[in-house]
Design a protein around this motif. Structure first.
Motif, PDB file in Angstrom:
ATOM      1  N   HIS A  76      13.064  -1.565  45.768  1.00 51.50           N
ATOM      2  CA  HIS A  76      13.235  -2.457  44.624  1.00 51.50           C
ATOM      3  C   HIS A  76      13.463  -3.863  45.173  1.00 51.50           C
ATOM      4  CE1 HIS A  76      13.548   0.141  41.049  1.00 51.50           C
ATOM      5  NE2 HIS A  76      14.219   1.008  41.796  1.00 51.50           N
ATOM      6  N   LYS A  77      12.471  -4.730  45.073  1.00 54.88           N
ATOM      7  CA  LYS A  77      12.640  -6.114  45.525  1.00 54.88           C
ATOM      8  C   LYS A  77      13.544  -6.871  44.562  1.00 54.88           C
ATOM      9  CE  LYS A  77       9.543  -9.146  44.552  1.00 54.88           C
ATOM     10  NZ  LYS A  77       8.248  -9.835  44.431  1.00 54.88           N
ATOM     11  N   ILE A  78      14.466  -7.662  45.128  1.00 53.59           N
ATOM     12  CA  ILE A  78      15.284  -8.569  44.306  1.00 53.59           C
ATOM     13  C   ILE A  78      14.783 -10.004  44.470  1.00 53.59           C
ATOM     14  CG2 ILE A  78      17.601  -9.397  43.788  1.00 53.59           C
ATOM     15  CD1 ILE A  78      18.708  -6.823  45.015  1.00 53.59           C
ATOM     16  N   PHE A  79      14.697 -10.479  45.723  1.00 51.28           N
ATOM     17  CA  PHE A  79      14.188 -11.820  46.011  1.00 51.28           C
ATOM     18  C   PHE A  79      13.226 -11.740  47.195  1.00 51.28           C
ATOM     19  CE2 PHE A  79      18.704 -12.682  44.634  1.00 51.28           C
ATOM     20  CZ  PHE A  79      18.395 -13.190  43.386  1.00 51.28           C
ATOM     21  N   ASP A  80      12.303 -12.724  47.246  1.00 49.94           N
ATOM     22  CA  ASP A  80      11.426 -12.833  48.409  1.00 49.94           C
ATOM     23  C   ASP A  80      11.121 -14.298  48.674  1.00 49.94           C
ATOM     24  OD1 ASP A  80       9.483 -13.566  46.553  1.00 49.94           O
ATOM     25  OD2 ASP A  80       8.320 -11.725  46.748  1.00 49.94           O
ATOM     26  N   GLN A  81      10.137 -14.574  49.537  1.00 51.01           N
ATOM     27  CA  GLN A  81       9.840 -15.938  49.964  1.00 51.01           C
ATOM     28  C   GLN A  81       9.483 -16.859  48.809  1.00 51.01           C
ATOM     29  OE1 GLN A  81       6.881 -15.895  53.057  1.00 51.01           O
ATOM     30  NE2 GLN A  81       7.959 -14.377  54.278  1.00 51.01           N
ATOM     31  N   GLU A  82       8.918 -16.321  47.743  1.00 54.29           N
ATOM     32  CA  GLU A  82       8.523 -17.153  46.605  1.00 54.29           C
ATOM     33  C   GLU A  82       9.716 -17.757  45.872  1.00 54.29           C
ATOM     34  OE1 GLU A  82       5.947 -14.935  44.077  1.00 54.29           O
ATOM     35  OE2 GLU A  82       4.379 -14.704  45.595  1.00 54.29           O
ATOM     36  N   ASP A  83      10.919 -17.291  46.183  1.00 49.92           N
ATOM     37  CA  ASP A  83      12.117 -17.820  45.527  1.00 49.92           C
ATOM     38  C   ASP A  83      12.722 -19.006  46.271  1.00 49.92           C
ATOM     39  OD1 ASP A  83      12.316 -15.980  43.278  1.00 49.92           O
ATOM     40  OD2 ASP A  83      12.668 -14.439  44.792  1.00 49.92           O
ATOM     41  N   GLY A  84      12.004 -19.511  47.296  1.00 46.60           N
ATOM     42  CA  GLY A  84      12.420 -20.758  47.930  1.00 46.60           C
ATOM     43  C   GLY A  84      13.273 -20.605  49.162  1.00 46.60           C
ATOM     44  N   PHE A  85      13.154 -19.479  49.854  1.00 44.79           N
ATOM     45  CA  PHE A  85      13.929 -19.292  51.082  1.00 44.79           C
ATOM     46  C   PHE A  85      13.306 -20.049  52.244  1.00 44.79           C
ATOM     47  CE2 PHE A  85      15.070 -15.254  48.847  1.00 44.79           C
ATOM     48  CZ  PHE A  85      16.422 -15.531  48.714  1.00 44.79           C
ATOM     49  N   ASP A  86      14.124 -20.271  53.266  1.00 46.27           N
ATOM     50  CA  ASP A  86      13.661 -20.897  54.492  1.00 46.27           C
ATOM     51  C   ASP A  86      13.228 -19.820  55.491  1.00 46.27           C
ATOM     52  OD1 ASP A  86      14.531 -23.868  56.125  1.00 46.27           O
ATOM     53  OD2 ASP A  86      13.643 -22.157  57.135  1.00 46.27           O
ATOM     54  N   GLN A  87      14.136 -18.957  55.875  1.00 48.40           N
ATOM     55  CA  GLN A  87      13.834 -17.897  56.830  1.00 48.40           C
ATOM     56  C   GLN A  87      13.864 -16.502  56.196  1.00 48.40           C
ATOM     57  OE1 GLN A  87      12.874 -18.717  59.880  1.00 48.40           O
ATOM     58  NE2 GLN A  87      13.387 -20.879  59.715  1.00 48.40           N
ATOM     59  N   ILE A  88      14.645 -16.313  55.160  1.00 43.06           N
ATOM     60  CA  ILE A  88      14.712 -15.002  54.508  1.00 43.06           C
ATOM     61  C   ILE A  88      13.349 -14.664  53.902  1.00 43.06           C
ATOM     62  CG2 ILE A  88      15.741 -13.677  52.607  1.00 43.06           C
ATOM     63  CD1 ILE A  88      18.295 -15.332  53.018  1.00 43.06           C
ATOM     64  N   SER A  89      12.902 -13.435  54.120  1.00 47.66           N
ATOM     65  CA  SER A  89      11.609 -13.023  53.564  1.00 47.66           C
ATOM     66  C   SER A  89      11.741 -11.998  52.451  1.00 47.66           C
ATOM     67  CB  SER A  89      10.703 -12.463  54.674  1.00 47.66           C
ATOM     68  OG  SER A  89      11.333 -11.405  55.366  1.00 47.66           O
ATOM     69  N   TYR A  90      12.840 -11.212  52.459  1.00 49.08           N
ATOM     70  CA  TYR A  90      12.961 -10.139  51.461  1.00 49.08           C
ATOM     71  C   TYR A  90      14.414  -9.716  51.368  1.00 49.08           C
ATOM     72  CZ  TYR A  90      11.759  -5.683  49.099  1.00 49.08           C
ATOM     73  OH  TYR A  90      11.647  -4.638  48.206  1.00 49.08           O
ATOM     74  N   VAL A  91      14.876  -9.519  50.145  1.00 47.87           N
ATOM     75  CA  VAL A  91      16.189  -8.937  49.868  1.00 47.87           C
ATOM     76  C   VAL A  91      16.004  -7.895  48.785  1.00 47.87           C
ATOM     77  CG1 VAL A  91      18.533  -9.344  49.039  1.00 47.87           C
ATOM     78  CG2 VAL A  91      17.427 -11.055  50.481  1.00 47.87           C
ATOM     79  N   GLY A  92      16.528  -6.691  48.992  1.00 44.21           N
ATOM     80  CA  GLY A  92      16.347  -5.662  47.976  1.00 44.21           C
ATOM     81  C   GLY A  92      17.141  -4.406  48.252  1.00 44.21           C
ATOM     82  N   VAL A  93      16.827  -3.384  47.478  1.00 49.29           N
ATOM     83  CA  VAL A  93      17.457  -2.072  47.598  1.00 49.29           C
ATOM     84  C   VAL A  93      16.374  -1.058  47.952  1.00 49.29           C
ATOM     85  CG1 VAL A  93      18.601  -0.213  46.307  1.00 49.29           C
ATOM     86  CG2 VAL A  93      19.361  -2.595  46.036  1.00 49.29           C
ATOM     87  N   VAL A  94      16.678  -0.192  48.905  1.00 46.02           N
ATOM     88  CA  VAL A  94      15.765   0.874  49.304  1.00 46.02           C
ATOM     89  C   VAL A  94      16.443   2.217  49.031  1.00 46.02           C
ATOM     90  CG1 VAL A  94      14.614   2.003  51.250  1.00 46.02           C
ATOM     91  CG2 VAL A  94      14.533  -0.486  51.023  1.00 46.02           C
ATOM     92  N   ILE A  95      15.692   3.109  48.408  1.00 47.08           N
ATOM     93  CA  ILE A  95      16.168   4.454  48.080  1.00 47.08           C
ATOM     94  C   ILE A  95      15.327   5.465  48.868  1.00 47.08           C
ATOM     95  CG2 ILE A  95      16.588   6.131  46.224  1.00 47.08           C
ATOM     96  CD1 ILE A  95      16.398   3.645  44.294  1.00 47.08           C
ATOM     97  N   ILE A  96      15.985   6.460  49.446  1.00 45.53           N
ATOM     98  CA  ILE A  96      15.274   7.542  50.131  1.00 45.53           C
ATOM     99  C   ILE A  96      15.724   8.855  49.514  1.00 45.53           C
ATOM    100  CG2 ILE A  96      14.780   8.679  52.327  1.00 45.53           C
ATOM    101  CD1 ILE A  96      15.410   6.055  53.728  1.00 45.53           C
ATOM    102  N   ASP A  97      14.777   9.619  49.020  1.00 42.87           N
ATOM    103  CA  ASP A  97      15.074  10.889  48.370  1.00 42.87           C
ATOM    104  C   ASP A  97      15.603  11.922  49.369  1.00 42.87           C
ATOM    105  OD1 ASP A  97      14.398  10.145  45.785  1.00 42.87           O
ATOM    106  OD2 ASP A  97      12.283  10.652  46.039  1.00 42.87           O
ATOM    107  N   PRO A  98      16.223  12.998  48.852  1.00 40.87           N
ATOM    108  CA  PRO A  98      16.777  14.028  49.745  1.00 40.87           C
ATOM    109  C   PRO A  98      15.721  14.635  50.664  1.00 40.87           C
ATOM    110  CG  PRO A  98      17.567  14.345  47.496  1.00 40.87           C
ATOM    111  CD  PRO A  98      16.520  13.286  47.435  1.00 40.87           C
ATOM    112  N   LEU A  99      16.143  14.924  51.904  1.00 34.53           N
ATOM    113  CA  LEU A  99      15.322  15.645  52.880  1.00 34.53           C
ATOM    114  C   LEU A  99      13.980  14.960  53.112  1.00 34.53           C
ATOM    115  CD1 LEU A  99      16.112  19.273  51.662  1.00 34.53           C
ATOM    116  CD2 LEU A  99      17.268  17.950  53.461  1.00 34.53           C
TER     117      LEU A  99
END
Length: 241
Positions: free
Chosen positions: A147-170
């Motif tokens: 789930h992306k929250i922010f990326d480069q299009e939001d005006g960052f200098d060095q940050i490229s991606y901020v978000g949440v990652v989910i991994i299902d069981p097993l």
């Protein structure tokens, strides 16, 4: 492998009354967690119930907060906005802001900070608030649900991606590598997993962050539990090469 639990990290105050545990910081500083190349710091923060932060203006830096638990309010010149669990909050440079915990429980936050280069101008002139659940799911490395929250299009200098990652069981992800011009930090928000980084293996428990760049031959997360795991994820890249 660069691994640290937030409780093992340096204690300080930011914004007056926000308790900060700096897990990782930029290279060159006298700290065993000084492993980051392109952002200033990666921290876990908290604000007690009934407490306000002090009014604060970022000079030459941008901040990204992520609400792990609790709720509260963000006050700026644009008005007052409610913040809640799962919200990402981008505070551009030059914006005065105050956090208020008006709830009955601790407001727990992640904080990622980057300095703007001389050539860079902030892409936003007001705060952005997005809940990770609002973005469409994407799939990466076989089984990472992002789930992306922010990326480069939001005006960052060095940050490229901020978000949440989910991994299902097993499930286990594809083992993949990162070069020296890339930073990637994984914070275990809920659950625990096996994290393979290069030839090192650990159990990444809740509240532990791992910086994986550079890594050779690669890294991957393996969920061996019967429940999904949730990670807060931040990546940054050297755009000056």
């Amino acid at each position: 492998m660069n691994k640290r639990h937030w409780q093992e990290s340096a204690l300080s105050l930011t914004h007056g009354n926000i308790v900060q545990r700096t897990i990782f910081r930029k290279e060159g500083e006298k700290d065993s967690g000084a492993v980051l190349r392109y952002i200033d710091s990666f921290s876990r923060c908290s604000l007690e119930p009934g407490v306000n932060s002090l009014a604060h203006i970022n000079e030459g830096i941008q901040e990204v907060f992520f609400v792990l638990s609790g709720s509260g309010k963000l006050s700026t010149s644009a008005g007052e906005q409610t913040i809640k669990e799962g919200d990402g909050i981008l505070i551009p440079a030059g914006i005065e802001h105050t956090f208020t915990n008006d709830g009955a429980t601790i407001l727990e936050l992640m904080l990622v900070v980057e300095t703007l280069s001389n050539e860079s101008a902030a892409g936003q002139n007001k705060p952005l608030i997005r809940n990770y659940r609002e973005s469409a799911l994407s799939i990466a490395h076989w089984c990472y649900l992002g789930h992306k929250i922010f990326d480069q299009e939001d005006g960052f200098d060095q940050i490229s991606y901020v978000g949440v990652v989910i991994i299902d069981p097993l499930r286990n992800g594809d083992n993949h590598s990162h070069g020296p011009d890339y930073d990637e930090v994984w914070y275990m928000w809920r659950g625990q997993a096996i994290h393979l980084v290069g030839q090192e293996v650990c159990i990444q428990t809740e509240g532990t962050a791992i910086s994986v760049s550079p890594c050779h031959p690669g890294h991957t997360l393996i969920n061996v539990s019967a429940e999904p795991i949730y990670l807060f994820f931040s990546s940054s890249v050297n755009r000056n090469v």
